[in-house]
Scaffold this active site. Sequence first.
Site, PDB file in Angstrom:
ATOM      1  N   ASP A 180      -0.500 -10.100   8.184  1.00  0.00           N
ATOM      2  CA  ASP A 180       0.425 -10.632   7.620  1.00  0.00           C
ATOM      3  C   ASP A 180       1.751 -10.143   8.162  1.00  0.00           C
ATOM      4  OD1 ASP A 180      -0.926 -12.041   5.825  1.00  0.00           O
ATOM      5  OD2 ASP A 180      -0.983 -10.417   4.367  1.00  0.00           O
TER       6      ASP A 180
ATOM      7  N   ASP B 167       4.294  -5.386  -4.448  1.00  0.00           N
ATOM      8  CA  ASP B 167       3.751  -4.766  -5.697  1.00  0.00           C
ATOM      9  C   ASP B 167       3.450  -3.230  -5.637  1.00  0.00           C
ATOM     10  OD1 ASP B 167       1.593  -5.110  -3.865  1.00  0.00           O
ATOM     11  OD2 ASP B 167       0.408  -6.119  -5.090  1.00  0.00           O
TER      12      ASP B 167
ATOM     13  N   ASP C 184      -6.852  -9.301   7.400  1.00  0.00           N
ATOM     14  CA  ASP C 184      -6.171 -10.086   8.079  1.00  0.00           C
ATOM     15  C   ASP C 184      -4.572  -9.503   8.322  1.00  0.00           C
ATOM     16  OD1 ASP C 184      -4.991  -9.941   5.389  1.00  0.00           O
ATOM     17  OD2 ASP C 184      -5.979 -11.654   4.700  1.00  0.00           O
TER      18      ASP C 184
HETATM   19  P1  ATP Z   1      -6.108  -7.455   0.980  1.00  0.00           P
HETATM   20  O1  ATP Z   1      -5.607  -8.308   2.058  1.00  0.00           O
HETATM   21  O2  ATP Z   1      -6.857  -6.077   1.528  1.00  0.00           O
HETATM   22  O3  ATP Z   1      -6.629  -8.196  -0.098  1.00  0.00           O
HETATM   23  P2  ATP Z   1      -3.191  -7.149   0.828  1.00  0.00           P
HETATM   24  O4  ATP Z   1      -2.503  -6.048   0.251  1.00  0.00           O
HETATM   25  O5  ATP Z   1      -2.754  -7.711   1.935  1.00  0.00           O
HETATM   26  O6  ATP Z   1      -4.837  -6.749   0.490  1.00  0.00           O
HETATM   27  P3  ATP Z   1      -2.718  -9.745  -0.127  1.00  0.00           P
HETATM   28  O7  ATP Z   1      -3.095 -10.700  -1.494  1.00  0.00           O
HETATM   29  O8  ATP Z   1      -3.194 -10.131   1.020  1.00  0.00           O
HETATM   30  O9  ATP Z   1      -2.939  -8.129  -0.437  1.00  0.00           O
HETATM   31  O10 ATP Z   1      -1.188  -9.750  -0.067  1.00  0.00           O
HETATM   32  C1  ATP Z   1      -0.374  -9.524   0.813  1.00  0.00           C
HETATM   33  C2  ATP Z   1       0.857  -8.582   0.355  1.00  0.00           C
HETATM   34  O11 ATP Z   1       1.852  -9.487  -0.296  1.00  0.00           O
HETATM   35  C3  ATP Z   1       0.800  -7.400  -0.297  1.00  0.00           C
HETATM   36  O12 ATP Z   1       0.417  -6.231   0.497  1.00  0.00           O
HETATM   37  C4  ATP Z   1       1.745  -7.229  -1.102  1.00  0.00           C
HETATM   38  O13 ATP Z   1       2.680  -6.643  -0.449  1.00  0.00           O
HETATM   39  C5  ATP Z   1       2.245  -8.730  -1.554  1.00  0.00           C
HETATM   40  N1  ATP Z   1       1.625  -9.104  -2.758  1.00  0.00           N
HETATM   41  C6  ATP Z   1       0.675  -9.935  -2.684  1.00  0.00           C
HETATM   42  N2  ATP Z   1       0.482 -10.364  -4.222  1.00  0.00           N
HETATM   43  C7  ATP Z   1       1.382  -9.664  -4.778  1.00  0.00           C
HETATM   44  C8  ATP Z   1       1.718  -9.851  -6.117  1.00  0.00           C
HETATM   45  N3  ATP Z   1       1.213 -10.546  -7.172  1.00  0.00           N
HETATM   46  N4  ATP Z   1       2.875  -9.112  -6.453  1.00  0.00           N
HETATM   47  C9  ATP Z   1       3.660  -8.545  -5.808  1.00  0.00           C
HETATM   48  N5  ATP Z   1       3.418  -8.408  -4.225  1.00  0.00           N
HETATM   49  C10 ATP Z   1       2.307  -8.850  -3.959  1.00  0.00           C
HETATM   50 MG    MG Z   2      -3.964  -9.388   3.092  1.00  0.00          MG
END
Ligand code: ATP
Ligand code: MG
Length: 496
Positions: free
Chosen positions: A90, A192, A88
Amino acid sequence: DEPFGPGERGVYYIGPPIDHKRARCFLNEPSHRTHEPVIIERADHPVSRSLIAGSALKVLYRLKDAGYEGFLVGGCVRDILIGITPKDFDVATDALPDEVRSLFRNCRLIGRRFRLAHVRFGDQIIEVATFRAEHGGDEPDLEGSIEEGEGDAEVESELAADPDDRRVLDDRGRLLRDNIYGSIEQDVWRRDFTCNALYYNIRDFSIWDYVGGFADVEARVLRLIGDPETRYREDPVRMLRAVRFQAKLGFTMDPATADPIPRLAALVDGVPPARLLDEVQKLYLSGCALRSHELLRQHRLLEHLFPATAAHLAAEPDGMASRLLRAGLESTDLRARSGRTLTPMFLFAVLLFGPISVAAQRRFDRGLPASQAIAEACDEVVSGQARRISLPKRYSIPMREMLALQPRFHRRAGRKALSLLTHPRFRAAYDFLLLRAAAGAEDPELARWWTEIQDLSQEQREERAEALLPEAGEAGPAKRRRRRGGRRRAGSSPPA
Ligand code: ATP
Ligand code: MG
């Protein structure tokens, strides 16, 4: 030539791949927070617009044209950099949620304290988040996702408050809430991992990097932003996310990121069970289940997610449940990678099979019929497990049905046995039978029989089932007789 030259906005990166040590000085600790990003220009990175979803580009351009900043951030930038297709997209912006809403007709605001805009294009949703001031994670449970309208008064008063008063930690240092909008410089520090904190700027297609994330992605290193122990205490789910990204991306964990995990793993016990269900599904249903599972064990996290399973596996590392788990996770990964549907109920059956079979055997030995022994064992194990990870009835009930059907595969003789084929849970139960056979917990011949019968006409099926009846068996071909003699008999067979 200086690799970092001064730029209009930040420090521009020019030339060959960023030197790892060099990038380190931009990292983490407040004293190192330069508040100026390293800027990687379009010519120096592979994030091309052809790799970005059209709907995400539309959102970014609309923001830009309205005079706001628009960045892609998080997993999508990271994934494109390493050559995988983002799940996705963001978007992060300096526009406030209400301003975002006024730009898009297809937009809904969600969340209570921190409001996010969801812009919908068909079945795709682009999440647009206003830059946030404090770090704390994106966890829905922390904030409660509600429809807009409710809780507005609360939002207003929170916004008016002094930011320093708004961070609430519990007695273990866990961040309970944070909710203030801020600048991109602040937004970085709530993320994170460095690889998740890269910002792709729609204005000139450059990538802004405040934390050395670009170099870390190139080096395939997973590194927490800030002091790892503090960040894990704020939000213990970050330990699970570390494992998930390690499994999914094949990155190596930086030692400072990895080392505290076993020591802090118990903090996972305090995470709300609904949030853990979410996270466990991401760990096990995204095509990297086997790797995630192994890493959870290595980092001592498994015992906090699935205590009974972890204990069972530790006691019998090469046992039947361990083989079934491996076979089950392998087939889950194959299914996920070929885009087929996956059900959490099957996953839970695979994960909990060890403890369930022990509990079932105990009841079976006391004389309970096999199906009942299994059903009761499921209830026992599920109620223990649900204290950690919520296990909704929509998963636990079909799981129990599926497992309790297993002994019925032993009954093949006569037409009545064929009614199993039309049971609503047959397909899942059959898949589980195959796993049990693969793990050596069931006669492979039995699995083959149920495989073959599915391809036959009703007439042929009845013929086969009737051939197994004792009287028909005498007249049947020798092969049939052998098979009948070889099947497990109720009373001696383990229940699951
Ligand atoms: P994927 O979509 O592949 O699962 P992602 O990195 O996009 O990985 P998401 O859960 O969609 O993960 O979160 C989007 C963004 O928000 C992350 O890349 C991170 O920067 C931030 N984020 C999400 N959860 C946390 C957390 N628990 N603590 C700190 N930052 C977070
Ligand atoms: Mg994501």
